[in-house]
Every structure is written in C-alpha cells, then in structure tokens.
Design a protein around this motif. Sequence first.
Motif, PDB file in Angstrom:
ATOM      1  N   GLY A  24      63.065  73.756 -77.242  1.00 31.80           N
ATOM      2  CA  GLY A  24      61.811  73.020 -77.182  1.00 31.80           C
ATOM      3  C   GLY A  24      61.413  72.634 -78.595  1.00 31.80           C
ATOM      4  O   GLY A  24      62.192  71.994 -79.312  1.00 31.80           O
ATOM      5  N   ASP A  25      60.247  73.054 -79.034  1.00 29.25           N
ATOM      6  CA  ASP A  25      59.766  72.738 -80.371  1.00 29.25           C
ATOM      7  C   ASP A  25      59.915  73.927 -81.314  1.00 29.25           C
ATOM      8  O   ASP A  25      59.102  74.117 -82.214  1.00 29.25           O
ATOM      9  CB  ASP A  25      58.291  72.299 -80.304  1.00 29.25           C
ATOM     10  N   ARG A  26      60.936  74.740 -81.118  1.00 30.57           N
ATOM     11  CA  ARG A  26      61.175  75.867 -82.013  1.00 30.57           C
ATOM     12  C   ARG A  26      62.669  76.018 -82.264  1.00 30.57           C
ATOM     13  O   ARG A  26      63.486  75.830 -81.362  1.00 30.57           O
ATOM     14  CB  ARG A  26      60.622  77.175 -81.407  1.00 30.57           C
ATOM     15  N   TRP A  27      62.997  76.358 -83.510  1.00 32.52           N
ATOM     16  CA  TRP A  27      64.388  76.623 -83.838  1.00 32.52           C
ATOM     17  C   TRP A  27      64.777  78.036 -83.405  1.00 32.52           C
ATOM     18  O   TRP A  27      63.973  78.961 -83.485  1.00 32.52           O
ATOM     19  CB  TRP A  27      64.633  76.512 -85.343  1.00 32.52           C
ATOM     20  N   THR A  28      66.013  78.158 -82.958  1.00 31.89           N
ATOM     21  CA  THR A  28      66.584  79.469 -82.678  1.00 31.89           C
ATOM     22  C   THR A  28      68.029  79.460 -83.140  1.00 31.89           C
ATOM     23  O   THR A  28      68.712  78.431 -83.084  1.00 31.89           O
ATOM     24  CB  THR A  28      66.514  79.821 -81.184  1.00 31.89           C
ATOM     25  N   SER A  29      68.486  80.607 -83.616  1.00 36.82           N
ATOM     26  CA  SER A  29      69.897  80.733 -83.989  1.00 36.82           C
ATOM     27  C   SER A  29      70.728  81.283 -82.843  1.00 36.82           C
ATOM     28  O   SER A  29      71.949  81.430 -82.977  1.00 36.82           O
ATOM     29  CB  SER A  29      70.027  81.638 -85.225  1.00 36.82           C
ATOM     30  N   ASP A  30      70.095  81.582 -81.726  1.00 36.72           N
ATOM     31  CA  ASP A  30      70.827  82.043 -80.549  1.00 36.72           C
ATOM     32  C   ASP A  30      71.553  80.860 -79.916  1.00 36.72           C
ATOM     33  O   ASP A  30      70.916  79.855 -79.562  1.00 36.72           O
ATOM     34  CB  ASP A  30      69.882  82.661 -79.526  1.00 36.72           C
ATOM     35  N   PRO A  31      72.858  80.924 -79.763  1.00 39.50           N
ATOM     36  CA  PRO A  31      73.603  79.796 -79.200  1.00 39.50           C
ATOM     37  C   PRO A  31      73.099  79.414 -77.807  1.00 39.50           C
ATOM     38  O   PRO A  31      72.722  80.270 -77.012  1.00 39.50           O
ATOM     39  CB  PRO A  31      75.044  80.314 -79.138  1.00 39.50           C
ATOM     40  N   VAL A  32      73.070  78.109 -77.555  1.00 37.77           N
ATOM     41  CA  VAL A  32      72.667  77.569 -76.264  1.00 37.77           C
ATOM     42  C   VAL A  32      73.838  76.784 -75.699  1.00 37.77           C
ATOM     43  O   VAL A  32      74.319  75.833 -76.325  1.00 37.77           O
ATOM     44  CB  VAL A  32      71.434  76.657 -76.393  1.00 37.77           C
ATOM     45  N   ALA A  33      74.313  77.187 -74.541  1.00 37.90           N
ATOM     46  CA  ALA A  33      75.461  76.526 -73.924  1.00 37.90           C
ATOM     47  C   ALA A  33      75.139  75.060 -73.650  1.00 37.90           C
ATOM     48  O   ALA A  33      74.055  74.725 -73.178  1.00 37.90           O
ATOM     49  CB  ALA A  33      75.826  77.231 -72.617  1.00 37.90           C
ATOM     50  N   GLY A  34      76.085  74.188 -73.979  1.00 31.34           N
ATOM     51  CA  GLY A  34      75.920  72.771 -73.698  1.00 31.34           C
ATOM     52  C   GLY A  34      75.049  72.028 -74.691  1.00 31.34           C
ATOM     53  O   GLY A  34      74.741  70.846 -74.478  1.00 31.34           O
ATOM     54  N   ALA A  35      74.639  72.686 -75.776  1.00 27.94           N
ATOM     55  CA  ALA A  35      73.789  72.016 -76.759  1.00 27.94           C
ATOM     56  C   ALA A  35      74.550  70.867 -77.409  1.00 27.94           C
ATOM     57  O   ALA A  35      75.768  70.922 -77.613  1.00 27.94           O
ATOM     58  CB  ALA A  35      73.324  73.002 -77.818  1.00 27.94           C
ATOM     59  N   GLU A  36      73.822  69.816 -77.746  1.00 25.26           N
ATOM     60  CA  GLU A  36      74.414  68.620 -78.351  1.00 25.26           C
ATOM     61  C   GLU A  36      74.315  68.711 -79.872  1.00 25.26           C
ATOM     62  O   GLU A  36      73.223  68.802 -80.433  1.00 25.26           O
ATOM     63  CB  GLU A  36      73.674  67.375 -77.870  1.00 25.26           C
ATOM     64  N   LEU A  37      75.475  68.706 -80.536  1.00 23.54           N
ATOM     65  CA  LEU A  37      75.496  68.725 -81.992  1.00 23.54           C
ATOM     66  C   LEU A  37      75.137  67.326 -82.492  1.00 23.54           C
ATOM     67  O   LEU A  37      75.916  66.380 -82.336  1.00 23.54           O
ATOM     68  CB  LEU A  37      76.878  69.137 -82.507  1.00 23.54           C
ATOM     69  N   VAL A  38      73.964  67.192 -83.085  1.00 21.93           N
ATOM     70  CA  VAL A  38      73.505  65.867 -83.502  1.00 21.93           C
ATOM     71  C   VAL A  38      73.789  65.582 -84.964  1.00 21.93           C
ATOM     72  O   VAL A  38      73.838  64.416 -85.367  1.00 21.93           O
ATOM     73  CB  VAL A  38      72.002  65.685 -83.216  1.00 21.93           C
ATOM     74  N   ALA A  39      73.956  66.617 -85.774  1.00 26.44           N
ATOM     75  CA  ALA A  39      74.231  66.385 -87.190  1.00 26.44           C
ATOM     76  C   ALA A  39      74.674  67.666 -87.854  1.00 26.44           C
ATOM     77  O   ALA A  39      74.287  68.769 -87.451  1.00 26.44           O
ATOM     78  CB  ALA A  39      72.984  65.853 -87.904  1.00 26.44           C
ATOM     79  N   GLU A  40      75.482  67.509 -88.886  1.00 19.48           N
ATOM     80  CA  GLU A  40      75.808  68.627 -89.759  1.00 19.48           C
ATOM     81  C   GLU A  40      75.876  68.121 -91.189  1.00 19.48           C
ATOM     82  O   GLU A  40      76.235  66.975 -91.433  1.00 19.48           O
ATOM     83  CB  GLU A  40      77.103  69.317 -89.338  1.00 19.48           C
ATOM     84  N   GLY A  41      75.482  68.983 -92.100  1.00 24.21           N
ATOM     85  CA  GLY A  41      75.440  68.594 -93.498  1.00 24.21           C
ATOM     86  C   GLY A  41      74.478  69.489 -94.264  1.00 24.21           C
ATOM     87  O   GLY A  41      74.383  70.687 -93.992  1.00 24.21           O
ATOM     88  N   TRP A  42      73.746  68.901 -95.181  1.00 29.71           N
ATOM     89  CA  TRP A  42      72.754  69.631 -95.959  1.00 29.71           C
ATOM     90  C   TRP A  42      71.391  69.422 -95.306  1.00 29.71           C
ATOM     91  O   TRP A  42      70.960  68.284 -95.103  1.00 29.71           O
ATOM     92  CB  TRP A  42      72.756  69.158 -97.409  1.00 29.71           C
ATOM     93  N   ILE A  43      70.720  70.525 -94.991  1.00 30.75           N
ATOM     94  CA  ILE A  43      69.547  70.470 -94.115  1.00 30.75           C
ATOM     95  C   ILE A  43      68.294  70.908 -94.868  1.00 30.75           C
ATOM     96  O   ILE A  43      68.271  71.976 -95.486  1.00 30.75           O
ATOM     97  CB  ILE A  43      69.749  71.385 -92.885  1.00 30.75           C
ATOM     98  N   LEU A  44      67.268  70.084 -94.783  1.00 29.27           N
ATOM     99  CA  LEU A  44      65.931  70.446 -95.263  1.00 29.27           C
ATOM    100  C   LEU A  44      65.019  70.612 -94.053  1.00 29.27           C
ATOM    101  O   LEU A  44      65.231  69.961 -93.021  1.00 29.27           O
ATOM    102  CB  LEU A  44      65.352  69.355 -96.172  1.00 29.27           C
TER     103      LEU A  44
END
Length: 348
Positions: A24-44
């Motif tokens: 939802g509107d919160r980050w979690t480091s717990d893996p979520v099955a089927g999640a869509e990887l939208v970007a990887e790189g340097w994150i702010l």
Amino acid sequence: MVAVLRIRGFALPEGEPVDLYADGDRWTSDPVAGAELVAEGWILPGLVDAHTHPGAETPGQPLDVAVLREDLRAHLDSGVTLIRAPGLAGDPPEWFGQADESPRAVHAGPWIAQHGQFMEGWGRRPELTDLPAVAAEQAARTGWAKVVIDWRPDDDVVPVGVLREAVTRVHAVGGRLAVHSQHAAGGMAAVEAGVDSVEHGMGLNPDLLPRMAEQGIALTPTLSVITASLAAITADPERARSSWYVPGASAHARLTAAAVEAGVTVLAGTDSRPHGGIAHEIRALVAAGVSPHEALAAASWTARSYLGLPGLVDGAPADAVVFDVDPRTDLSQLDKPRAVIVRGKAIR
C-alpha cells in the motif's frame, strides 16, 4: 487487485543495498510474491522542495486550481515527492498533498505580513497585537504559519517580542513557524525569537549560525533564485550600484556553505517558476561549496526528516526516486530519474 511495486538497489544516504516492496503506502522489506520490479539503481527516499508556492502564475494572483495541478505535476516529474509551501495564494483544495496528482505536501496557508509590506493581493495583514493569534490559528489548521518579518530595507521589522509570542503560541498548538527574512535585522529578530525556519536568510549575520544550529532553526536559502536575481541586477552596472540587493545576495552562497559547516539544518527550496526545478537548487548548493552528499540531503533525507517523514525503512511512506547512477557522483542524473514513486504508485 493492485500490483505490488518493488524497487531494489543502493539506498541513500548510507548506500546500503535494499530490496523494498510497496505494501500500500508503506515500504516493507518482506518479500511479496508476484511483486512487479519497477526499477533498480540508486534510490533516494524522494526529493523535497521545502520552499515552493504553487498555484499562481504571477505575484498577487488568486489561487488557480488548474495552475496548481500543473505545478504539482511538474514537481512530481522532477522526482519531488514532498513539498512544503510556506505561503499560498489561498487555501488549497482538500486533495492538495493527498491525490495521485500531488506530491505529499505541508503548507502554511496565506502569508502573514505587516501593513504596507509584501505582495499586494497576497496574504493577511493583522495588527501587530493580533499577529501571534493569527499565526497560531493558521498553525492549528495546517501545522505551519509563515510570517514576513522584513521586506524593504527601510521597512519596520516585526518586533522581537511580537515574534517571540507568535512562536510560543504556534508551538502551543503543536505547530511550527517559518519567517521570510532578507535583511540582517530580520535575521537577528528571527533567531532571538526562536523561530523554526528562516526562509531566504539573505543578509543573515554569519555569527548567528552556531546559535541557529544549537536551537534547531533551519535555513532555506533558496540559493538558485537569489543567484539568478543577482546576475540579472549586476548585468546593469548602474542598477547594481544602487541596488540594496547586491551585498546580501553576493554573500549568500558563502553564508549557505557556512551554515552547513556550522551544523545548521539547511533545506533545499526553489521559490520560483517554472516548478520542478529542484535539481537547479541542488546544483547551486554544490556550486556554493556544499558537498554533493549534503546538497542532496537538503533536498531529500534531511528535509524529509525535518518535515516528519522517515527514509527508506520498513514502515516508511512508500516514496522514492531511482537513478541509474549515484547522483552524488553525477549531478546530471537529477534531470533524468529512472522512476518516481509516490504513495506506492509509479508515476514515472
């Protein structure tokens, strides 16, 4: 069912590897099955413009909702996921700061100024005896109030006693007080009164910087717009000789770098049109002698923390801007974010 977004890479400020999912509107480091990887790189944890006035094309005009939407979209496109508006042309609509078309936002409502000062058509001008109550009423509604404590060189500065009472009353309702200051006397009054943030601060006595750091008074130097105005004035030698603006503006870059060195919380803010120019402010800070790390902090994690939002940790609001390369080593990256995420949704 709404797809869960995923980002991974190196999270600033530490540069540690992260793999985050938008619950939802919160980050979690717990893996979520089927999640869509939208970007990887340097994150702010999203960029922040801590001094912007969206919604009116020229000074004195009323708030225009269509202009407001365009301005907010420009902020989002630049990677800004949080703004602070220390002064607006009117009360914004309810969706301001909450809708998909808007960054998160905090604001101080209309400016509060003395009679005969500030932009005609904008703000409220109470009597000095009423100013603290007016500021407290505004802060009770929106969390912030903004007082224009000085204007032209020969104008009266809001007295320290009045300003101190305003601070006391604003803090009593759980709010914070920002002040516009562009002269030495105004800067002195602001620090003496213990305000929460000094906006612009041009002409501020550098000797006050350690005290600002100790008291937790932030400085939003709006350096890029002041530098641009200075360049326009000095292009005309006759105008430059007679302008009160030149001495303070000429020293403003040095003052800003000294503030960072003294431990003052420095916030990045643009105070200019077109909106979405936070990259210019970051680069102006670096040109002034601020390190790229500290300049980015002023426009991201430090500013978010000052405004009450955590960074890229479990449970934090799901905002982020992702770059291909560490922007601290290549400031041109700021012009081309790979992804911008607000409230767990990719808007770019």
